[in-house]
Every structure is written in C-alpha cells, then in structure tokens.
Design a protein around this motif. Structure first.
Motif, PDB file in Angstrom:
ATOM      1  N   THR A   1       0.743  -1.151  -0.030  1.00  0.00           N
ATOM      2  CA  THR A   1      -0.063  -0.177  -0.054  1.00  0.00           C
ATOM      3  C   THR A   1       0.765   1.456  -0.015  1.00  0.00           C
ATOM      4  O   THR A   1       0.521   2.159  -0.632  1.00  0.00           O
ATOM      5  CB  THR A   1      -0.846  -0.215   1.446  1.00  0.00           C
ATOM      6  N   ILE A   2       1.944   1.139   0.699  1.00  0.00           N
ATOM      7  CA  ILE A   2       2.647   2.363   0.842  1.00  0.00           C
ATOM      8  C   ILE A   2       3.595   2.636  -0.272  1.00  0.00           C
ATOM      9  O   ILE A   2       3.706   3.959  -0.827  1.00  0.00           O
ATOM     10  CB  ILE A   2       3.841   2.133   1.992  1.00  0.00           C
ATOM     11  N   SER A   3       3.972   1.411  -0.989  1.00  0.00           N
ATOM     12  CA  SER A   3       4.738   1.640  -2.410  1.00  0.00           C
ATOM     13  C   SER A   3       3.761   2.299  -3.440  1.00  0.00           C
ATOM     14  O   SER A   3       4.179   2.981  -4.151  1.00  0.00           O
ATOM     15  CB  SER A   3       5.255   0.250  -2.729  1.00  0.00           C
ATOM     16  N   ASN A   4       2.523   1.842  -3.322  1.00  0.00           N
ATOM     17  CA  ASN A   4       1.507   2.466  -4.361  1.00  0.00           C
ATOM     18  C   ASN A   4       1.374   3.889  -4.154  1.00  0.00           C
ATOM     19  O   ASN A   4       1.277   4.645  -4.974  1.00  0.00           O
ATOM     20  CB  ASN A   4       0.106   1.867  -4.346  1.00  0.00           C
ATOM     21  N   ASN A   5       1.442   4.309  -2.807  1.00  0.00           N
ATOM     22  CA  ASN A   5       1.048   5.862  -2.548  1.00  0.00           C
ATOM     23  C   ASN A   5       2.357   6.544  -2.988  1.00  0.00           C
ATOM     24  O   ASN A   5       2.310   7.720  -3.469  1.00  0.00           O
ATOM     25  CB  ASN A   5       0.998   5.900  -0.971  1.00  0.00           C
ATOM     26  N   VAL A   6       3.716   6.008  -2.689  1.00  0.00           N
ATOM     27  CA  VAL A   6       4.773   6.358  -3.010  1.00  0.00           C
ATOM     28  C   VAL A   6       4.859   6.730  -4.595  1.00  0.00           C
ATOM     29  O   VAL A   6       5.307   7.809  -5.018  1.00  0.00           O
ATOM     30  CB  VAL A   6       6.086   6.016  -2.436  1.00  0.00           C
ATOM     31  N   SER A   7       4.613   5.614  -5.277  1.00  0.00           N
ATOM     32  CA  SER A   7       4.774   5.597  -6.543  1.00  0.00           C
ATOM     33  C   SER A   7       3.544   6.449  -7.455  1.00  0.00           C
ATOM     34  O   SER A   7       3.787   7.081  -8.774  1.00  0.00           O
ATOM     35  CB  SER A   7       4.233   4.473  -7.207  1.00  0.00           C
ATOM     36  N   ASN A   8       2.622   7.129  -6.764  1.00  0.00           N
ATOM     37  CA  ASN A   8       1.861   8.036  -7.153  1.00  0.00           C
ATOM     38  C   ASN A   8       1.825   9.189  -6.728  1.00  0.00           C
ATOM     39  O   ASN A   8       0.910  10.208  -6.671  1.00  0.00           O
ATOM     40  CB  ASN A   8       0.323   7.471  -7.033  1.00  0.00           C
ATOM     41  N   MET A   9       2.765   9.545  -6.042  1.00  0.00           N
ATOM     42  CA  MET A   9       2.829  11.058  -5.259  1.00  0.00           C
ATOM     43  C   MET A   9       2.954  12.218  -6.349  1.00  0.00           C
ATOM     44  O   MET A   9       2.486  13.256  -5.976  1.00  0.00           O
ATOM     45  CB  MET A   9       4.183  10.893  -4.478  1.00  0.00           C
ATOM     46  N   ASN A  10       3.373  11.937  -7.488  1.00  0.00           N
ATOM     47  CA  ASN A  10       2.980  12.858  -8.554  1.00  0.00           C
ATOM     48  C   ASN A  10       1.951  12.651  -9.455  1.00  0.00           C
ATOM     49  O   ASN A  10       1.979  13.383 -10.301  1.00  0.00           O
ATOM     50  CB  ASN A  10       4.379  13.042  -9.442  1.00  0.00           C
ATOM     51  N   THR A  11       1.010  11.853  -9.269  1.00  0.00           N
ATOM     52  CA  THR A  11      -0.200  11.794  -9.907  1.00  0.00           C
ATOM     53  C   THR A  11      -1.127  12.720  -9.556  1.00  0.00           C
ATOM     54  O   THR A  11      -1.766  12.761  -8.449  1.00  0.00           O
ATOM     55  CB  THR A  11      -0.816  10.261  -9.759  1.00  0.00           C
ATOM     56  N   PRO A  12      -1.430  13.695 -10.453  1.00  0.00           N
ATOM     57  CA  PRO A  12      -2.742  14.573 -10.073  1.00  0.00           C
ATOM     58  C   PRO A  12      -4.008  13.962  -9.699  1.00  0.00           C
ATOM     59  O   PRO A  12      -4.574  12.937 -10.226  1.00  0.00           O
ATOM     60  CB  PRO A  12      -2.848  15.342 -11.294  1.00  0.00           C
ATOM     61  N   GLY A  13      -4.623  14.430  -8.384  1.00  0.00           N
ATOM     62  CA  GLY A  13      -5.794  13.974  -8.172  1.00  0.00           C
ATOM     63  C   GLY A  13      -5.719  12.614  -7.262  1.00  0.00           C
ATOM     64  O   GLY A  13      -6.693  12.168  -7.024  1.00  0.00           O
ATOM     65  N   PHE A  14      -4.580  12.027  -6.957  1.00  0.00           N
ATOM     66  CA  PHE A  14      -4.542  10.792  -6.402  1.00  0.00           C
ATOM     67  C   PHE A  14      -4.614  11.174  -4.951  1.00  0.00           C
ATOM     68  O   PHE A  14      -4.087  11.878  -4.216  1.00  0.00           O
ATOM     69  CB  PHE A  14      -3.175  10.104  -6.744  1.00  0.00           C
ATOM     70  N   ARG A  15      -5.425  10.056  -4.366  1.00  0.00           N
ATOM     71  CA  ARG A  15      -5.535  10.146  -2.859  1.00  0.00           C
ATOM     72  C   ARG A  15      -5.094   8.731  -2.070  1.00  0.00           C
ATOM     73  O   ARG A  15      -5.147   7.751  -2.662  1.00  0.00           O
ATOM     74  CB  ARG A  15      -7.199  10.195  -2.541  1.00  0.00           C
ATOM     75  N   GLY A  16      -4.072   8.943  -1.415  1.00  0.00           N
ATOM     76  CA  GLY A  16      -3.449   7.875  -0.639  1.00  0.00           C
ATOM     77  C   GLY A  16      -4.132   7.037   0.139  1.00  0.00           C
ATOM     78  O   GLY A  16      -5.451   7.290   0.351  1.00  0.00           O
ATOM     79  N   SER A  17      -3.860   5.865   0.347  1.00  0.00           N
ATOM     80  CA  SER A  17      -4.503   4.731   1.132  1.00  0.00           C
ATOM     81  C   SER A  17      -3.765   4.376   2.300  1.00  0.00           C
ATOM     82  O   SER A  17      -2.428   4.401   2.349  1.00  0.00           O
ATOM     83  CB  SER A  17      -4.772   3.637   0.027  1.00  0.00           C
ATOM     84  N   ASP A  18      -4.491   3.851   3.481  1.00  0.00           N
ATOM     85  CA  ASP A  18      -3.762   3.182   4.443  1.00  0.00           C
ATOM     86  C   ASP A  18      -4.442   1.899   4.650  1.00  0.00           C
ATOM     87  O   ASP A  18      -5.566   1.550   4.284  1.00  0.00           O
ATOM     88  CB  ASP A  18      -4.293   3.985   5.778  1.00  0.00           C
ATOM     89  N   SER A  19      -3.550   1.027   5.135  1.00  0.00           N
ATOM     90  CA  SER A  19      -4.045  -0.258   5.354  1.00  0.00           C
ATOM     91  C   SER A  19      -4.193  -0.680   6.996  1.00  0.00           C
ATOM     92  O   SER A  19      -3.466  -0.076   7.808  1.00  0.00           O
ATOM     93  CB  SER A  19      -2.697  -1.303   4.981  1.00  0.00           C
ATOM     94  N   PHE A  20      -5.400  -1.378   7.102  1.00  0.00           N
ATOM     95  CA  PHE A  20      -5.645  -1.616   8.608  1.00  0.00           C
ATOM     96  C   PHE A  20      -5.321  -2.892   8.830  1.00  0.00           C
ATOM     97  O   PHE A  20      -5.747  -4.007   7.936  1.00  0.00           O
ATOM     98  CB  PHE A  20      -6.991  -1.224   8.672  1.00  0.00           C
ATOM     99  N   MET A  21      -4.701  -3.160   9.821  1.00  0.00           N
ATOM    100  CA  MET A  21      -4.355  -4.510  10.499  1.00  0.00           C
ATOM    101  C   MET A  21      -5.238  -4.939  11.500  1.00  0.00           C
ATOM    102  O   MET A  21      -5.469  -4.224  12.276  1.00  0.00           O
ATOM    103  CB  MET A  21      -3.048  -4.810  10.744  1.00  0.00           C
TER     104      MET A  21
END
Length: 388
Positions: free
Chosen positions: A24-44
């Motif tokens: 999940t974090i890697s997807n957030n980081v890879s999209n940090m320059n994607t306009p309009g992207f909203r990050g995600s959080d994983s819940f354990m």
C-alpha cells in the motif's frame, strides 16, 4: 510443541501483513506525482483467538491535495468537495479529482490521459459531454453602426477619414471613406458629408453642422449610407456625436483636424484564441477579435461516503453499487469552486510514508526473528528427541 508451532504461524502471518501494508505504501509513493491521487492506508487486525494478524482492509485519505497553477487554460482543480465526471466510449462513468483536460479534434473536452469525455452542462442547460464544436468560430455579423469623434478645423476646406473597415453579412470586409467638404460659405458651421467605397461608388451623403461654440447642432449629427453587398441592402448609421456635447465631433479653430472613425459592430468569421474556466466551472471563450462568450459548464459529483469508491487507476474511481452520485454545478450547494489553470496534486505526504515504512520494516524484522527463534527451538526439540 503446539505453542512453538503457533508462534511460528503467528510470525508468518505478521510477515504477510507487513508485506501487504508495504505494498500500500509503495503504491502511495509511486503515485505521489499523480494529479488528483488520494493515498490509502492499510488496517491490520488480530486473527480470531489471537492466532496472528491480517490486513483487514484499506481506506482512502480523503484530504485534499495541494493545488498548483499550470500554464494550460483547460487544466482545472476543485477547491472543496466533488469529483469531475468522465465517460468512456462504452458509456461507463468514472469520477476523478484530476482536472488534466484538453479539447480533442472534435471539439469535445476529454481527460488528457485516457481521452474519456468530460461531462457537464451545455449552454442550453442539458447534461452530457462538453462540446464546443459549434462555438469554435463566430459567424460573420454585418456592421450597422459607425461613430466618429475628434476635431475638425473650421478653416480647412475639407477633411477625409479613410480606411473605415465595415463587414457585410457574409463576413466580407469593405473599406469606406468619409469625405467632408466645408459648406460654411453657404451656411455657417456646415459640412457636407459623403460616404464612398474603395471603388468610389457613393453609398450615402448628408450634412453636419456646428454651433459657434464648436459643438454639433441638433438635427445635424447623423447620416446613413447603404451598401449593396448581399441579397438585401445593408444600412450603415454614421453618428458624429451628441448635440452640444464634446465626446463626438467638434470644430474648434486653432486645433488640428483629428477626426477618426470607430466601427461599433460587425466582423468576419472569427476563430477561438483561448479558453479558460471560471470559479463556477463555466468555460469562458475568447475569440480573435477580443469578444468573449460563456460556454458549457463542468459538472461535479458527490457521494455520501467517498471512502467506498472503487479505485481502478491512480486517479479514477468507480461508483459503488450501494450509492448514487449527486450531480451538480461547481460553487453551488455542497460543491467546491473551480480553480482554472490549476491542478490538484496527490495528497500523499512523503515524510509520513517514509516514517510508516520504517515502522513496517522493524515489524517485519521482528516477525522474521520470531520465526527464526521458533524454528531453532523446534530444531532443538527434534535433536533432543533423537538423542533420547
């Protein structure tokens, strides 16, 4: 024995959980320059009967990203609540916070990544794809009015205003000449006026008169001309100003002649020069002659629970089956305003992601260590059994 085996399984579940969270974090980081992207959080969460852990799910960070200006007039960002509405060729509707839009060769507004149609409201209020194909050019308009202002030297025998460009209904330009001849020898303050085209054909004539104070006399301020340029005659009104006023033509001795003409209306076929969106999401169209017109308006969608939207790409979402989108206009009701020539960037906080990555790394290392210790203890148990 069983507790050691359970510890081994618990550590393996921890490894899986931490690796999924890292994804999940890697997807957030890879999209940090994607306009309009909203990050995600994983819940354990803990597995039933304390038998390890698992990822219970992911949730979206619904905070707005930073809005940055661009040099593209069709780029837009939402300052507040709402999603832009897109439609693919199959009719599927998508929602996004990314406003990277452009017009295609058909005059339709599309997103620049997928070429999906952007939906909105037409100038007639209808809801559908934004289309300016009928607005890309202004049709020709015939000239009807010309105003003249400036000073006429009363001692001069004549004065001319040439290259007065007017347009007929087909958009053809015609250069006219306004010729003034002093008639003061017959009537004080009188000037005879004639209107001719480039070929010398007379289109109209009349008289203007000035009072002794240099201003126009009542009843001698206007004249008309007629151009035979189309299926029907075209009447042109020449206005020299208001009687007794100083804003139009004047006649003061000692001042040079400065009379000039201003064509008030009419033009040929004019193309678009620029487009931009205002705060209400209405497209403002600017044409080559400086004229502006209001075009279609963007539509925005809102959901009662945005976290239930299904992400299918870095910045595209599908509507969940359990919700119905509320469609409306920007800067109205619950919807935010539009920032033109701007883009909303990703809301991913890189510092926070790196910090969470460190925590995950430590947890993964600890789970790996537990698995190693459990394996060693099992090995010792087997060795002691063989030794007996």
């Amino acid at each position: 024995m069983s507790s050691i085996m359970q510890a081994l399984y618990n550590s393996v579940s921890g490894l899986f959980s931490f690796s999924q969270t890292l994804n999940t974090i890697s997807n957030n980081v890879s999209n940090m320059n994607t306009p309009g992207f909203r990050g995600s959080d994983s819940f354990m969460e803990n597995v039933l009967d304390s038998n390890g852990s698992k990822v219970a799910g992911t949730g979206y960070d619904l905070s707005e990203g930073q809005i940055e200006q661009t040099s593209t007039g069709t780029d837009v960002a939402i300052d507040g609540q709402g999603f832009f509405v897109l439609q693919d060729p199959q009719g599927t509707t998508y929602y996004t916070r990314s406003g990277q839009f452009q017009f295609n060769e058909k005059g339709q507004l599309v997103d620049s990544v997928n070429q999906y149609l952007v939906l909105g409201y037409g100038t007639d209020g209808s809801y559908g794809p934004i289309d300016i194909s009928s607005l890309e050019k202004l049709p020709a308009a015939a000239t009807t009015s010309i105003s003249l202002s400036g000073n006429i030297d009363p001692t001069s025998p004549s004065d001319d205003v040439s290259n007065v460009t007017v347009y007929d209904a087909q958009g053809n330009a015609h250069a006219l000449t306004v010729s003034l001849t002093s008639n003061t020898s017959v009537t004080p303050g009188s000037w005879l006026v004639s209107i001719t085209d480039a070929g010398g054909t007379a289109l109209g004539s009349g008289e203007i008169r000035f009072s002794t104070d240099g201003t126009l006399q009542p009843g001698y301020t206007t004249l008309t001309a007629t151009g035979d340029w189309g299926p029907s005659p075209q009447t042109l009104a020449f206005d020299f100003g208001t009687a007794g006023g100083l804003s139009g033509a004047t006649s003061f001795q000692g001042s040079s002649s400065t009379l000039a003409a201003q064509v008030e209306d009419g033009h040929g076929v004019v193309g678009l020069s620029s487009q931009s969106f205002d705060t209400t999401g209405t497209l403002q169209l600017t044409y080559g002659d400086g004229e502006t017109k209001a075009g279609p308006q963007l539509a925005l969608a809102s959901f009662q629970d945005e976290s239930s939207l299904q992400m299918i790409q870095g910045n595209l979402y599908l509507q969940p089956q359990t919700q119905v989108a509320q469609i409306g206009r920007p800067s109205s009701s619950i919807f935010g305003k539009i920032d033109g020539s701007s883009l909303e960037m990703s809301n991913v906080d890189l510092t926070q992601q790196l910090a969470e990555m460190i925590v995950i790394q430590r947890g993964y290392q600890a789970s790996s260590r537990v698995m190693t210790v459990s394996s060693d203890m099992l090995q010792q148990l087997y060795d002691s059994t063989r030794g007996g």
